[in-house]
Scaffold this motif. Structure first.
Motif, short mmCIF file in Angstrom:
data_model
loop_
_atom_site.label_atom_id
_atom_site.label_comp_id
_atom_site.label_asym_id
_atom_site.label_seq_id
_atom_site.Cartn_x
_atom_site.Cartn_y
_atom_site.Cartn_z
N ASP A 66 0.90 -1.21 -0.05
CA ASP A 66 0.14 0.10 0.01
C ASP A 66 1.00 1.24 -0.05
N VAL A 67 1.35 1.83 -1.13
CA VAL A 67 2.05 3.05 -1.25
C VAL A 67 1.43 4.20 -1.07
N PRO A 68 1.91 4.90 -0.25
CA PRO A 68 1.05 6.33 0.08
C PRO A 68 1.45 7.15 -1.03
N PRO A 69 0.61 8.09 -1.20
CA PRO A 69 0.47 8.99 -2.44
C PRO A 69 1.67 9.73 -2.66
N GLU A 70 2.31 10.40 -1.57
CA GLU A 70 3.56 11.09 -1.85
C GLU A 70 4.80 10.23 -2.20
N PHE A 71 4.75 8.86 -1.67
CA PHE A 71 5.88 8.16 -2.12
C PHE A 71 5.70 7.68 -3.58
N ALA A 72 4.31 7.51 -3.96
CA ALA A 72 4.08 7.21 -5.22
C ALA A 72 4.61 8.11 -6.16
N ARG A 73 4.34 9.58 -5.91
CA ARG A 73 5.08 10.45 -6.70
C ARG A 73 6.47 10.28 -6.66
N LEU A 74 7.09 10.02 -5.64
CA LEU A 74 8.81 9.72 -5.69
C LEU A 74 9.05 8.68 -6.59
N ALA A 75 8.23 7.53 -6.79
CA ALA A 75 8.42 6.62 -7.64
C ALA A 75 8.32 6.87 -9.05
N LEU A 76 7.51 7.75 -9.29
CA LEU A 76 7.24 8.25 -10.79
C LEU A 76 8.20 9.21 -11.06
N VAL A 77 8.56 10.19 -10.22
CA VAL A 77 9.75 11.15 -10.46
C VAL A 77 10.99 10.49 -10.67
N SER A 78 11.32 9.21 -9.98
CA SER A 78 12.61 8.53 -10.18
C SER A 78 12.70 7.41 -11.34
N SER A 79 11.32 7.30 -11.85
CA SER A 79 11.36 6.16 -12.59
C SER A 79 12.30 6.41 -14.00
N PRO A 80 12.20 7.64 -14.59
CA PRO A 80 13.08 7.75 -15.73
C PRO A 80 14.51 7.64 -15.34
N TRP A 81 15.00 8.04 -14.25
CA TRP A 81 16.67 7.70 -13.78
C TRP A 81 16.54 6.12 -13.56
N CYS A 82 15.76 5.40 -13.18
CA CYS A 82 15.75 4.06 -13.01
C CYS A 82 16.17 3.42 -14.35
N ALA A 83 15.05 3.93 -15.38
CA ALA A 83 15.33 3.34 -16.76
C ALA A 83 16.79 3.55 -17.29
N LEU A 84 17.13 4.96 -17.00
CA LEU A 84 18.40 5.34 -17.68
C LEU A 84 19.53 4.27 -16.95
N GLY A 85 19.50 4.14 -15.71
CA GLY A 85 20.56 3.52 -14.84
C GLY A 85 20.39 2.14 -15.45
N THR A 86 19.12 1.47 -15.42
CA THR A 86 19.27 -0.02 -15.87
C THR A 86 19.83 -0.10 -17.22
N ALA A 87 19.34 0.67 -18.23
CA ALA A 87 19.83 0.59 -19.43
C ALA A 87 21.32 0.79 -19.53
N ALA A 88 21.84 1.63 -18.89
CA ALA A 88 23.40 1.77 -18.71
C ALA A 88 24.04 0.61 -18.40
N GLY A 89 23.49 -0.01 -17.18
CA GLY A 89 24.20 -1.12 -16.61
C GLY A 89 24.15 -2.47 -17.56
N LEU A 90 23.06 -2.63 -18.03
CA LEU A 90 22.91 -3.68 -19.16
C LEU A 90 23.82 -3.70 -20.24
N VAL A 91 23.77 -2.37 -20.95
CA VAL A 91 24.84 -1.95 -22.22
C VAL A 91 26.24 -2.29 -21.90
N LEU A 92 26.53 -1.64 -20.62
CA LEU A 92 27.96 -1.68 -20.47
C LEU A 92 28.52 -3.29 -20.06
N ARG A 93 27.36 -3.85 -19.60
CA ARG A 93 27.88 -5.24 -19.38
C ARG A 93 27.30 -6.19 -20.49
N ARG A 94 27.13 -5.78 -21.61
CA ARG A 94 26.74 -6.19 -22.97
C ARG A 94 25.53 -7.21 -22.74
#
Length: 599
Positions: free
Chosen positions: A32-60
């Motif tokens: 049960d994610v509180p609304p304020e933390f749901a906003r944190l998850a939404l704001v940080s999602s693009p950075w998560c996608a960027l970090g995930t892509a970077a890690g996968l590409v660097l490790r080929r």
């Protein structure tokens, strides 16, 4: 740089990473994610996608083929996920997002690896299931679970073969499952197991020479089951050896592969000139193949047979087009011709494989020919090597030279002595001899004879029920000859480790079974020992001892007794004429080789 084909799979991985990111928040707050933390998850999602892509590409990880995913790929994925998690954590911490739950940064890599791994596993399972649905010949694996695992890996993704069961020699393994293939019984149950799963083919995963292979052969021939095995390591390099093949005699008598000093042999042959006499024969031609692998500068092949040297030329030109070869028809009994050829090319190494080797043929009517080729031919080759500046000379000898009971064996023993005598006179060249026993499939050997007799429906003729011989494969013999030539010091005689002797009648039975027949269909008959034939062969004479070498399959024979007067030997053979008296020849030969005992 990312390829276009990798982009969809990378996008799927990033989407799974985002799902793991949100799942981490969900678990952190007990579903049960509180609304304020749901906003944190939404704001940080693009950075998560960027970090995930970077890690996968660097490790080929983006280069993986999901259909053939395995443990190495999963380890690579774990590295990429951890690296992506670290990049994501670094970005989030630098952004200083207020009240960001740190536990999410720990949960995220675990959940991401779980989702991405599950996707790959599902993809692999679907691909294998599709292959099974499409068909393939059902095959039963013979061997322990460890051995069967290797066979299943080799068959992975194959549309031709479909493993449907395993038979194992180990009782505790029965009933267990490996890669969704069940152990259905013991090797003794092979016919019943094949019938129950509607399979007419069995793949033997047990190692060459194992009792399991022989047992499977007996059962398979009686039940008309086709027996296959995987190619040997040296066969994987050949284009035609891309999958299971029919089991052969070498697989039943097989031994551990020969370990070669590759660096030393490459230094000996690379860029050098090498001469091989008897190059068209079984051992000579295999020596040429092995030498060509080590980047020889020029390979000079000499044989008395025009057809044999032509066949060798065609084979080597196709297999090694970059190698410079010279192919001569010449007789080692003619010194002037041999000397002219060798001195024209000035080799670093000379391998002398030319010889008459057929015991019964040399025992009657052709005794003087054995002396002229095996003794005079060896003397000619040895002195031509020295005269032309060769650094090493290697003569191929035989186990029949030990306590010989026939003219062929005595002639080869005398040839060994001649080589030692020349070695004492010519210090510039290192002279060695190499003894070994019978070679499977060589010309004039028992295996081609038995094969022809089986094709005719028998009988297969064996001279005596207790006769035994040492056997090795042609490549193994040639490789050990090369190794001995590298290691040897002048005057030494090397003895090859021939393993355990094999009864000839057992050899005949295995060949009959390999043909898919039984002894009732192709009988075995005993003809009695031939002139000069022993029940067993020896590798060392009674007055010899051996000492070990750095190579486990090579030993040095320490010989005793005086060396012959080579000039006198040559004169006697020359004066003997075209048709000397058999008794006189044998009496003289016994004087030169005291251990010779005619039968």
């Amino acid at each position: 740089m990312l390829s276009r084909s990798a982009l969809p799979l990378l996008a799927l991985d990033v989407a799974l990473g985002l799902a793991a990111w949100w799942a981490a928040f969900w678990l952190r707050f007990n579903l049960d994610v509180p609304p304020e933390f749901a906003r944190l998850a939404l704001v940080s999602s693009p950075w998560c996608a960027l970090g995930t892509a970077a890690g996968l590409v660097l490790r080929r990880v983006d280069r993986q083929v999901w259909t053939y995913i395995g443990l190495p790929e999963f380890r690579q994925l774990a590295g990429g996920v951890v690296l992506g998690g670290l990049v994501t954590a670094a970005i989030v911490l630098m952004l200083r997002l207020p009240e960001f739950p740190r536990s999410v940064l720990l949960l995220y890599p675990l959940l991401a690896f779980l989702l991405m791994g599950a996707a790959r596993g599902a993809w692999r399972s679907f691909a294998e299931q599709r292959h099974q649905v499409q068909g393939g010949t059902p095959v039963v694996i013979v061997g322990t679970l460890d051995e069967a695992a290797g066979a299943l890996r080799a068959l992975r993704g194959s549309q031709r073969w479909r493993p449907v069961g395993i038979v194992s020699p180990l009782a505790p393994e029965r009933g267990r499952t490996l890669q969704d293939v069940r152990v259905l019984g013991s090797i003794e149950d092979l016919p019943e197991v094949c019938e129950s799963v509607d399979a007419r083919t069995a793949l033997v995963a047990s190692p060459p020479g194992s009792e399991q292979r022989r047992q499977a052969l007996l059962l398979a021939s009686e039940s008309h089951i086709t027996l296959l095995t995987l190619p040997r390591p040296d066969e994987w390099l050949k284009a035609e050896s891309s999958g299971p093949r029919r089991i052969e005699l070498e697989d039943l008598l097989g031994r551990a592969p020969v370990a070669l000093d590759v660096a030393g042999l490459a230094e000996l042959f690379s860029g050098q000139v090498v001469v091989v006499t008897g190059a068209g024969g079984s051992i000579g031609s295999e020596l040429c193949r092995q030498i060509a692998r080590f980047g020889v500068g020029r390979l000079v092949c000499i044989d008395v047979s025009e057809y044999a040297i032509y066949q060798l030329e065609q084979e080597l030109r196709q297999a090694h087009p970059q190698m410079h070869g010279a192919y001569y028809t010449a007789n080692v009994r003619e010194y002037e011709r041999l000397h002219a050829i060798v001195c024209q090319h000035k080799p670093a190494v000379v391998f002398h494989a030319a010889a008459y080797k057929h015991v019964p043929l040399m025992e009657e009517l052709n005794e003087v020919e054995a002396l002229r080729t095996n003794v005079l031919g060896t003397w000619n080759a040895a002195r031509a090597a020295s005269a032309c500046g060769a650094r090493r000379f290697v003569m191929i000898s035989t186990d029949k030279a030990v306590n010989p009971t026939n003219v062929m064996g005595a002639s080869k023993r005398l040839a060994e002595l001649v080589v030692q005598a020349v070695a004492a006179q010519e210090p510039r060249t290192q002279y060695v001899s190499v003894r070994f026993g019978n070679v499977l499939g060589s010309s004039g050997s028992v295996v081609p004879l038995f094969t022809q007799q089986i094709e005719r429906g028998g009988p297969v003729t064996v001279t005596h029920p207790e006769i035994v011989r040492y056997f090795m494969t042609i490549p193994e013999a040639a490789q050990l000859v090369l190794q001995a030539g590298l290691m040897g010091q002048s005057g030494q005689i090397f003895v090859l480790d021939m393993g355990e002797p094999v009864k000839i009648v057992e050899l005949a039975r295995m060949l009959i079974r390999l043909s898919g027949k039984t002894e009732q269909e192709v009988p075995i008959s005993y003809t009695g020992l031939r002139p000069g034939e022993k029940l067993y062969e020896e590798l060392l004479a009674n007055d010899e001892t051996t000492e070990p070498t750095p190579h486990e399959k090579l030993r040095i024979a320490k010989t005793a007794g005086p060396l012959p007067d080579v000039e006198a030997v040559v004169r006697w053979i020359a004066d003997a004429g075209a048709l000397p008296a058999s008794d006189a020849l044998r009496q003289w030969l016994k004087g030169q080789v005291p251990e010779y005992g005619p039968r």
